[in-house]
Design a protein around this motif. Sequence first.
Motif, PDB file in Angstrom:
ATOM      1  N   GLY A 245      68.656  84.671   2.392  1.00  0.00           N
ATOM      2  CA  GLY A 245      68.131  83.557   3.220  1.00  0.00           C
ATOM      3  C   GLY A 245      67.211  82.667   2.322  1.00  0.00           C
ATOM      4  N   ASN A 246      66.374  81.797   3.078  1.00  0.00           N
ATOM      5  CA  ASN A 246      65.266  81.136   2.155  1.00  0.00           C
ATOM      6  C   ASN A 246      64.294  82.256   1.782  1.00  0.00           C
ATOM      7  N   HIS A 247      64.007  81.766   0.595  1.00  0.00           N
ATOM      8  CA  HIS A 247      63.003  82.933  -0.064  1.00  0.00           C
ATOM      9  C   HIS A 247      61.507  82.864   0.216  1.00  0.00           C
ATOM     10  N   LYS A 248      61.294  81.792   1.159  1.00  0.00           N
ATOM     11  CA  LYS A 248      59.883  81.687   1.767  1.00  0.00           C
ATOM     12  C   LYS A 248      59.913  81.835   3.482  1.00  0.00           C
ATOM     13  N   THR A 249      58.973  82.666   3.800  1.00  0.00           N
ATOM     14  CA  THR A 249      58.677  82.966   5.200  1.00  0.00           C
ATOM     15  C   THR A 249      57.402  82.359   5.773  1.00  0.00           C
ATOM     16  N   HIS A 250      57.508  81.519   6.791  1.00  0.00           N
ATOM     17  CA  HIS A 250      56.270  80.937   7.368  1.00  0.00           C
ATOM     18  C   HIS A 250      55.688  81.835   8.433  1.00  0.00           C
ATOM     19  N   VAL A 251      54.423  82.256   8.152  1.00  0.00           N
ATOM     20  CA  VAL A 251      53.927  83.278   9.037  1.00  0.00           C
ATOM     21  C   VAL A 251      52.607  82.559   9.696  1.00  0.00           C
ATOM     22  N   PHE A 252      52.607  82.505  10.841  1.00  0.00           N
ATOM     23  CA  PHE A 252      51.346  81.812  11.828  1.00  0.00           C
ATOM     24  C   PHE A 252      50.686  83.289  12.290  1.00  0.00           C
ATOM     25  N   VAL A 253      49.461  83.254  12.284  1.00  0.00           N
ATOM     26  CA  VAL A 253      48.541  84.017  12.930  1.00  0.00           C
ATOM     27  C   VAL A 253      47.544  83.349  13.813  1.00  0.00           C
ATOM     28  N   HIS A 254      47.810  83.781  15.358  1.00  0.00           N
ATOM     29  CA  HIS A 254      47.002  82.802  16.128  1.00  0.00           C
ATOM     30  C   HIS A 254      45.653  83.888  16.268  1.00  0.00           C
ATOM     31  N   ASN A 255      44.536  83.264  16.923  1.00  0.00           N
ATOM     32  CA  ASN A 255      43.341  83.715  17.113  1.00  0.00           C
ATOM     33  C   ASN A 255      42.749  84.137  15.655  1.00  0.00           C
ATOM     34  N   TYR A 256      43.073  83.485  14.785  1.00  0.00           N
ATOM     35  CA  TYR A 256      42.372  83.548  13.547  1.00  0.00           C
ATOM     36  C   TYR A 256      40.899  83.653  13.242  1.00  0.00           C
ATOM     37  N   ASN A 257      40.429  83.097  14.314  1.00  0.00           N
ATOM     38  CA  ASN A 257      38.787  83.122  14.344  1.00  0.00           C
ATOM     39  C   ASN A 257      38.276  84.552  14.604  1.00  0.00           C
ATOM     40  N   ARG A 258      39.005  85.729  15.062  1.00  0.00           N
ATOM     41  CA  ARG A 258      38.534  86.992  15.304  1.00  0.00           C
ATOM     42  C   ARG A 258      38.687  87.962  13.899  1.00  0.00           C
ATOM     43  N   GLU A 259      37.692  88.628  13.969  1.00  0.00           N
ATOM     44  CA  GLU A 259      37.468  89.520  12.650  1.00  0.00           C
ATOM     45  C   GLU A 259      38.840  90.233  12.400  1.00  0.00           C
ATOM     46  N   MET A 260      39.612  90.746  13.271  1.00  0.00           N
ATOM     47  CA  MET A 260      40.431  91.669  12.604  1.00  0.00           C
ATOM     48  C   MET A 260      41.863  90.752  12.185  1.00  0.00           C
ATOM     49  N   GLU A 261      42.086  89.670  13.157  1.00  0.00           N
ATOM     50  CA  GLU A 261      43.250  88.728  12.660  1.00  0.00           C
ATOM     51  C   GLU A 261      42.783  88.276  11.173  1.00  0.00           C
TER      52      GLU A 261
END
Length: 308
Positions: A245-261
């Motif tokens: 498939g496509n060699h790139k993967t789009h990864v989204f992380v919600h709540n990026y303002n929190r420490e663990m994320e």
Amino acid sequence: MKTNNNGNNTKLILLHPFVQKQGNPNRLWLITLMSVFALASLLTLVYTRESFHTTTTTHITATINHQHQSLPKSVVKALVHYAANANSTDHMSQTDMKQISDVLKQCTSPCNFLVFGLTRETLLWNALNHYGRTVFIDENRYYAAYMEEKYPEIEAYDVQYSTKISELNELVTSVREQARNECRPVQNLLFSDCKIGLNDLPNQLYELDWDVILVDGPRGYWPEGPGSISAIFTASVLARSKKGGNHKTHVFVHNYNREMEKVSSEEFLCKENLVKSSKDLLAHFVVERVTAESGTNQFCHNYPTTTS
């Protein structure tokens, strides 16, 4: 008696040729009519089959072409608009929804979309990826079963998380120490014993080449809660370990303002792969498939410093 019998026999002999002579033209006409009828039926059958074949082929071709199309822009805008304006206080912002919908719209069909967390936007994600496959992972098996029963078009699986938000630093340190072994960036997690790797998903999910991954779960944020470190780590490994498939993967992380994320994303998805971090709560990374041996033992070129 003998004479009478002969007479009778003679009459039969005389009448027999007469009957045959009279019957020949009728049979000829009958045979001719039957032949014409049979020929007409055969021609009708051939024409009908050709017409059916042409119609069926046209329909199948149209269906295939239709399946490779994306949703109309007006439909996408309407879906995002109504999802963003729903009567709820815990939904994603319209700006963040649009970022994800824009990527899904550009994704080559059929698009493989993996979502960690069953949220207010679940039906939206499934609808936006109408011509692809969308899979949801949630920590609550009862809620996953409920969603599948209420919405049969939803594909959801439950998973057990063993991490704690209060153990963030210890978990990150552990992964660094195991980066060349159980927690390496390129591997099939199905056979991994990495503490933060998810290895109990259905086998088929590890074989799919995911085009888009959204981390929006597990729910909750308290010291004993699992946090999203396992989901982010798993997303990172799936993206780097793609076979095709496509060699790139789009990864989204919600709540990026929190420490663990934020810490987990910088540790496993890496700052050099960060495309955009919105003023709201969404971070967008693009992670490439790893083919060189040099990239199989480390996630990032420069490791961030762990929090104290």
